[in-house]
Enzyme design. Sequence first.
Site, mmCIF file in Angstrom:
data_model
loop_
_atom_site.group_PDB
_atom_site.id
_atom_site.type_symbol
_atom_site.label_atom_id
_atom_site.label_comp_id
_atom_site.label_asym_id
_atom_site.label_seq_id
_atom_site.Cartn_x
_atom_site.Cartn_y
_atom_site.Cartn_z
ATOM 1 N N ALA A 247 14.869 38.540 97.507
ATOM 2 C CA ALA A 247 13.859 37.635 98.059
ATOM 3 C C ALA A 247 12.585 37.815 97.226
ATOM 4 C CB ALA A 247 13.614 37.975 99.517
ATOM 5 N N GLY B 263 18.372 40.115 98.597
ATOM 6 C CA GLY B 263 18.837 38.790 99.030
ATOM 7 C C GLY B 263 19.868 38.182 98.087
#
Length: 261
Positions: free
Chosen positions: A67, A112
Amino acid sequence: MKSYNNLLFDVTDGIGTLTINRPKSLNALNSETLAEIGEALAEIKDNADVKVLVITGSGEKAFVAGADISQMVSMNSLGAAALSELAHNSFKTIESLPQITIAAVNGYCLGGGFELANSCDIRVASSKAKFGQPEVGLGIVPGFGGTQRLTRLVGRGKAKEIIATGAQITAQEAQSIGAVEEVVEPDQLMDKALEIAKAIMKNGPVAVRMAKYVIDKGADLDLNTAISFETQMWAQTFATKDQKEGMQAFLEKRHAKFSGE
Ligand code: CO8
């Protein structure tokens, strides 16, 4: 297919390729990219031209390095929950797509990014790819499914080791623990993903779709219920034209011509 700020999408010979395209940030997932992934998947889901979907990262260095930390640094809990929900919606959509999805992991696959790869059905990695869940080093826990999907793939002990140490593991190690299906030389990566996609596309489309569905649904059920569910799905395949064609073709010693019905 509309155009996106952070994604590339191409369909060639039935194989869709969705590329996360923020190479300057090592394809880090910000909220705009996650929202765009959701929009692209909504289009892909109903696109009969896409028989198999490959997801990869732009550039030579990263699949997805997690992320976007620059976006998360000043985020409060509400913002984090919203970002996580955005990711969960997209990643759950990947799992529920009728098409088989293949992550072609070309480089760093962290946080992520690892969670995105683990939402795909099959993972193929470059021998130079590196995997990890570095979140605890940033003072957070994995929030895009990492504590759950990774655990289901590799078991609790390995998942805890990977998540609690935050250490990177090689593609070969990832394969040895069941987090990656195939490891190839970097220049062979897309060829390998396409080879798998083409092998899948030779088979009965309804059966492939149903197999994905049964495997995923069954994994969350107790064994007896899952086996009953498989029996129902198996019986349903006998109501398809693909079953008649597949078996007739075998008996006639020819290749099946599946209609997907
Ligand atoms: N976010 C934002 N920018 C990034 C990220 C990232 N995750 N990763 C790399 N970048 C940027 C760098 O800041 C750098 O930008 P600039 O050139 O402007 O300085 C550029 O990409 C290139 O990166 P590096 O210079 O760092 O390249 P190196 O080769 O030196 O290192 C690494 C490569 C090892 C991959 C390194 O970049 C790195 O460690 N990146 C961060 C990896 C990471 O910690 N990822 C996990 C993020 S957290 C996460 O994914 C949690 C998901 C769940 C959250 C749920 C709550 C909302």
